[in-house]
Design a protein around this motif. Sequence first.
Motif, mmCIF file in Angstrom:
data_model
loop_
_atom_site.group_PDB
_atom_site.id
_atom_site.type_symbol
_atom_site.label_atom_id
_atom_site.label_comp_id
_atom_site.label_asym_id
_atom_site.label_seq_id
_atom_site.Cartn_x
_atom_site.Cartn_y
_atom_site.Cartn_z
ATOM 1 N N PHE A 1 0.851 -1.190 0.000
ATOM 2 C CA PHE A 1 0.000 0.000 0.000
ATOM 3 C C PHE A 1 0.886 1.239 0.000
ATOM 4 O O PHE A 1 1.877 1.320 0.698
ATOM 5 N N ALA B 1 -7.166 1.605 8.239
ATOM 6 C CA ALA B 1 -5.990 2.458 8.445
ATOM 7 C C ALA B 1 -5.480 2.978 7.099
ATOM 8 O O ALA B 1 -5.120 4.156 6.973
ATOM 9 N N ASN B 2 -5.454 2.121 6.092
ATOM 10 C CA ASN B 2 -4.966 2.553 4.787
ATOM 11 C C ASN B 2 -5.870 3.604 4.156
ATOM 12 O O ASN B 2 -5.401 4.608 3.621
ATOM 13 N N GLU C 1 8.781 4.855 0.783
ATOM 14 C CA GLU C 1 8.888 3.464 0.364
ATOM 15 C C GLU C 1 8.755 2.554 1.584
ATOM 16 O O GLU C 1 9.335 2.801 2.628
ATOM 17 N N VAL C 2 7.958 1.496 1.428
ATOM 18 C CA VAL C 2 7.804 0.528 2.505
ATOM 19 C C VAL C 2 9.016 -0.398 2.501
ATOM 20 O O VAL C 2 9.341 -0.994 1.480
ATOM 21 N N THR C 3 9.694 -0.479 3.649
ATOM 22 C CA THR C 3 10.871 -1.346 3.682
ATOM 23 C C THR C 3 10.612 -2.633 4.458
ATOM 24 O O THR C 3 11.358 -3.588 4.352
ATOM 25 N N ASN C 4 9.569 -2.642 5.256
ATOM 26 C CA ASN C 4 9.275 -3.848 6.027
ATOM 27 C C ASN C 4 7.820 -3.859 6.477
ATOM 28 O O ASN C 4 7.295 -2.830 6.891
ATOM 29 N N VAL C 5 7.187 -5.011 6.361
ATOM 30 C CA VAL C 5 5.813 -5.153 6.849
ATOM 31 C C VAL C 5 5.813 -6.257 7.895
ATOM 32 O O VAL C 5 6.335 -7.347 7.659
ATOM 33 N N ASP C 6 5.264 -5.919 9.043
ATOM 34 C CA ASP C 6 5.273 -6.871 10.147
ATOM 35 C C ASP C 6 3.814 -7.066 10.558
ATOM 36 O O ASP C 6 3.251 -6.271 11.294
ATOM 37 N N LYS C 7 3.222 -8.126 10.014
ATOM 38 C CA LYS C 7 1.790 -8.304 10.191
ATOM 39 C C LYS C 7 1.549 -9.664 10.827
ATOM 40 O O LYS C 7 2.132 -10.653 10.422
ATOM 41 N N VAL C 8 0.703 -9.670 11.827
ATOM 42 C CA VAL C 8 0.363 -10.936 12.452
ATOM 43 C C VAL C 8 -0.515 -11.695 11.468
ATOM 44 O O VAL C 8 -1.485 -11.150 10.949
ATOM 45 N N THR D 1 -7.862 -9.278 13.413
ATOM 46 C CA THR D 1 -7.421 -7.953 13.854
ATOM 47 C C THR D 1 -8.601 -7.178 14.437
ATOM 48 O O THR D 1 -9.747 -7.429 14.077
ATOM 49 N N HIS E 1 0.898 -2.195 22.545
ATOM 50 C CA HIS E 1 0.132 -0.970 22.279
ATOM 51 C C HIS E 1 -0.932 -1.174 21.216
ATOM 52 O O HIS E 1 -1.970 -0.518 21.235
#
Lengths: 322, 246
Positions: A68, A95-96, A183-190, A195, A243
């Motif tokens: 995204f 959120a997006n 630029e997105v460098t990392n996505v950390d998604k459960v 959610t 959080h």
Amino acid sequence: MSVLVYTETENGKLKKTALEVASYAKGVADMLGATVTAVTVNAESTNELSKYGVDKVLTVKNDKLGNFNAKAYADVLKQAAQKENSKVVIVSSSANAKFMAPILAINLNAGYASNVVALPESDSPFKVKRTAFTNKAFNITEISSEVKLIGLSKNAYGLKENNGAATEESFSPELNEADFSTEVTNVDKVTGKVTIADAEIVVSGGRGLKGPENWEMIEELADVLGAATACSKPVSDMGWRPHSEHVGQTGKPVAANLYVAVGISGAIQHLAGINASKVKLVINNDAEAPFFKAADYGVVGDAFEVVPQLIEKLKEFKANNA
Amino acid sequence: MKILVCISHVPDTTSKINFTDGDTKFDTNGVQFVINPNDEFGLTRAMWFKEKQGASVTVVNVGGPETEPTLRKALAIGADEAIRINATPTDGYFVAKQLAEVAKDYNLIIAGRESIDYNGGMVPGMLATLIDANYVNNCIGLEVEGETATAVREIDGGKETLKTTFPLVIGGQKGLVEESDLKIPNMRGIMMARKKTLNITEPVSGDVATKAVFFEKPAPKGAIKLISPDNLDELVDLLHNEAKVI
Ligand SMILES: Cc1cc2nc3c(=O)[nH]c(=O)nc-3n(C[C@H](O)[C@H](O)[C@H](O)COP(=O)(O)OP(=O)(O)OC[C@H]3O[C@@H](n4cnc5c(N)ncnc54)[C@H](O)[C@@H]3O)c2cc1C
């Protein structure tokens, strides 16, 4: 004229909120005597949209849009709105979508109303009802610009089936370099976990649970209910929970079908954030806790006794109703 | 680094929300105003940059003279100077347009992801677009090196890391700093704040895109149904047959 709606996907699959915003777009289109055009980005299949009143789907496929990117996605939607001559554009409250909408509003010169909870009250003047003061009130907002952008609150309108047949058209907007300056460098998604944003049921724990070691039963309760887990602010401040689980006025908003509060007193800031949930159940050993004034169902009792028993009862129920 | 922190002046979180003038205006009677909580996390992060990396911190608010105590509080927390753009904020677009006039002179602009009064969630994104800056919303982490920034954004179900450059606008929230990092101004801070500059500028004209025309309070809640802890079957039954949520 067509009402434009951004129907989001997750790993190529349409999200439930996408079907909700499509249903809503159909409602608005009926008021205006217009059709509905949906935009998808890298969707595997868009068939489902036909069922919710979409007449046309613009499918965008572009590897550069794999992650995204608010600026680039706003650019896609701007070009789609111009192509379709859309005067009303609808997005969700993910959120997006909330990240992108203000950019789109400026690019389209559109008045933007976020957190909208119902179909427009009138189309001329164009008035929508939205929440304000973190769910402590509603406000009726008039949008006077020619193009109008609406952010629909989650779970406010629901899904409305509307059988039809959507035509699909591939759409290749022109993207420019400037769209990719972030630029997105990392996505950390459960993965494999519901959610808070998408959950129909949220199970939330407060300071009454005494410590992080007692969250096993909260997770188990969430598990049987297919729910997301959440917590009150002090619980995340003390580091008992991350959080990302903090809900309330200064945390995430919750608009679930069912919100279960365990060992949460019901402070005004907490309630403000979860009030948009349809049904609230509170479990608390203090009959005077303010939450009992805000909930639909309540159990006055010790969470350490009530929750394990409730888990067993729900398991029985699930087994009988499978 | 020149940092601008946008401060919204909002009712304290415990405020009772009432309306006047035939439900067309928020009733400020007896309401305490504070720095918008999301902005306070941003301001505190700005103070961190000032201490650790060297930065000037300016706070700005679009509002009438009644918002000055809120700006003074931000100065007491440690901001170097304040700007008040003398206008009643009518909608998010109007506020963004006013902020754009001053924001051009800064390379990092920190706002909150939303203000807790109107919850528009649009000022930072609109501002970024108006001044052609980069933009990260729901920002829960921010590091700066020269003109490059690494920001962490909360997404539904997780977080992502972004690399971007100045000029940059942030929509911040808790996570930028921890709750325990927030500073209550001390006496010295309050004394010094009195001597700091608070510039008042006049607004530019802006079109009206949206207008809050009427307010409503939620319908009063029906009575709660209490279920005995010894009768949880009834609870399950109610959730299934009456509430229809399981
Ligand atoms: C600016 C500001 C913003 C805030 N924003 C938020 C926010 O976004 N979200 C939020 O949650 N809070 C927020 N707060 C904090 C809020 O005011 C409350 O302090 C907080 O919600 C209380 O959390 P709690 O209910 O978990 O804890 P408590 O108030 O301590 O309540 C614990 C409850 O557990 C019950 N309990 C204890 N033992 C048991 C047991 N064995 N079984 C069952 N029940 C038990 C007690 O009776 C009590 O009611 C904010 C505060 C401020 C000042």
